[in-house]
Design a protein around this motif. Sequence first.
Motif, PDB file in Angstrom:
ATOM      1  N   PRO A  43     -10.482  19.563  -4.763  1.00  0.00           N
ATOM      2  CA  PRO A  43     -10.892  20.524  -3.725  1.00  0.00           C
ATOM      3  C   PRO A  43     -10.161  20.342  -2.393  1.00  0.00           C
ATOM      4  O   PRO A  43     -10.149  21.249  -1.573  1.00  0.00           O
ATOM      5  N   ARG A  44      -9.558  19.192  -2.178  1.00  0.00           N
ATOM      6  CA  ARG A  44      -8.897  18.912  -0.909  1.00  0.00           C
ATOM      7  C   ARG A  44      -7.399  19.230  -0.905  1.00  0.00           C
ATOM      8  O   ARG A  44      -6.744  19.060   0.104  1.00  0.00           O
ATOM      9  N   LEU A  45      -6.891  19.645  -2.054  1.00  0.00           N
ATOM     10  CA  LEU A  45      -5.462  19.967  -2.142  1.00  0.00           C
ATOM     11  C   LEU A  45      -5.221  21.364  -1.593  1.00  0.00           C
ATOM     12  O   LEU A  45      -5.990  22.286  -1.827  1.00  0.00           O
ATOM     13  N   ASN A  46      -4.109  21.512  -0.890  1.00  0.00           N
ATOM     14  CA  ASN A  46      -3.710  22.832  -0.377  1.00  0.00           C
ATOM     15  C   ASN A  46      -2.927  23.536  -1.464  1.00  0.00           C
ATOM     16  O   ASN A  46      -1.745  23.291  -1.651  1.00  0.00           O
ATOM     17  N   VAL A  47      -3.601  24.385  -2.209  1.00  0.00           N
ATOM     18  CA  VAL A  47      -2.946  25.110  -3.289  1.00  0.00           C
ATOM     19  C   VAL A  47      -2.353  26.391  -2.706  1.00  0.00           C
ATOM     20  O   VAL A  47      -3.077  27.236  -2.196  1.00  0.00           O
ATOM     21  N   SER A  48      -1.026  26.462  -2.746  1.00  0.00           N
ATOM     22  CA  SER A  48      -0.387  27.680  -2.228  1.00  0.00           C
ATOM     23  C   SER A  48       0.827  28.031  -3.044  1.00  0.00           C
ATOM     24  O   SER A  48       1.366  27.293  -3.769  1.00  0.00           O
ATOM     25  N   VAL A 105       0.852  -1.185   0.000  1.00  0.00           N
ATOM     26  CA  VAL A 105       0.000   0.000   0.000  1.00  0.00           C
ATOM     27  C   VAL A 105       0.894   1.244   0.000  1.00  0.00           C
ATOM     28  O   VAL A 105       1.957   1.241   0.605  1.00  0.00           O
ATOM     29  N   TRP A 106       0.469   2.242  -0.731  1.00  0.00           N
ATOM     30  CA  TRP A 106       1.176   3.521  -0.788  1.00  0.00           C
ATOM     31  C   TRP A 106       0.216   4.602  -0.317  1.00  0.00           C
ATOM     32  O   TRP A 106      -0.962   4.602  -0.682  1.00  0.00           O
ATOM     33  N   THR A 107       0.714   5.546   0.459  1.00  0.00           N
ATOM     34  CA  THR A 107      -0.115   6.628   0.991  1.00  0.00           C
ATOM     35  C   THR A 107       0.628   7.950   0.807  1.00  0.00           C
ATOM     36  O   THR A 107       1.830   8.032   1.048  1.00  0.00           O
ATOM     37  N   VAL A 108      -0.125   8.956   0.374  1.00  0.00           N
ATOM     38  CA  VAL A 108       0.414  10.297   0.190  1.00  0.00           C
ATOM     39  C   VAL A 108      -0.516  11.269   0.903  1.00  0.00           C
ATOM     40  O   VAL A 108      -1.737  11.211   0.717  1.00  0.00           O
ATOM     41  N   ALA A 109       0.047  12.140   1.703  1.00  0.00           N
ATOM     42  CA  ALA A 109      -0.750  13.199   2.324  1.00  0.00           C
ATOM     43  C   ALA A 109      -1.196  14.171   1.240  1.00  0.00           C
ATOM     44  O   ALA A 109      -0.408  14.532   0.355  1.00  0.00           O
ATOM     45  N   LEU A 110      -2.445  14.584   1.297  1.00  0.00           N
ATOM     46  CA  LEU A 110      -2.949  15.526   0.290  1.00  0.00           C
ATOM     47  C   LEU A 110      -2.157  16.832   0.321  1.00  0.00           C
ATOM     48  O   LEU A 110      -1.995  17.487  -0.710  1.00  0.00           O
ATOM     49  N   ALA A 111      -1.640  17.188   1.485  1.00  0.00           N
ATOM     50  CA  ALA A 111      -0.836  18.412   1.600  1.00  0.00           C
ATOM     51  C   ALA A 111       0.470  18.319   0.807  1.00  0.00           C
ATOM     52  O   ALA A 111       1.067  19.344   0.471  1.00  0.00           O
ATOM     53  N   ASP A 112       0.922  17.097   0.490  1.00  0.00           N
ATOM     54  CA  ASP A 112       2.169  16.914  -0.263  1.00  0.00           C
ATOM     55  C   ASP A 112       1.960  16.952  -1.775  1.00  0.00           C
ATOM     56  O   ASP A 112       2.926  16.898  -2.531  1.00  0.00           O
TER      57      ASP A 112
END
Length: 151
Positions: A146-151, A79-86
């Motif tokens: 919509p859940r991504l932190n766009v900055s 399993v692979w997991t990525v934080a949406l903030a990344d």
Amino acid sequence: MQHPIYVERQLFKFLWIFMPLMGLFNIGIHMVAGAPRAAWAPFIVLLVNLLVLLILGNLTIRVDATHLSWRFGWLGWPVWTVALADIRLAEPASTSFLDGWGIRRTRQGMLYNAHGKQAIRLSMRNGKSIRLGTQDPQRLLSYLTPRLNVS
């Protein structure tokens, strides 16, 4: 991991067709050859085929409030997991026949694909790129973007 807001499962159709056919072919060869000393060999091949299908037989993609994860098979590993903030950017992409299926390192980054040519490309904040095969990229992106932190 939290309760998922999006789940997609897709069968690795190539394996589900290829592995049983190779198992039957192996049994047929042993029956025709009539090799009594190696009568157990087809059963070993069938056992290996079953194991491969359990480990790689499908691709499941999950999105929850904070993470995107994907895994092959029914055993829950790997399993692979990525934080949406990344994730910096998620966009529709495609794969070619040369890219193949499964877990692959390509010129465009890692590819995790079970079936078809449609995918999404994840551009990570650390500069890496990941493509995830999906049957409905627009639907997955509608949950993910919509859940991504766009900055």
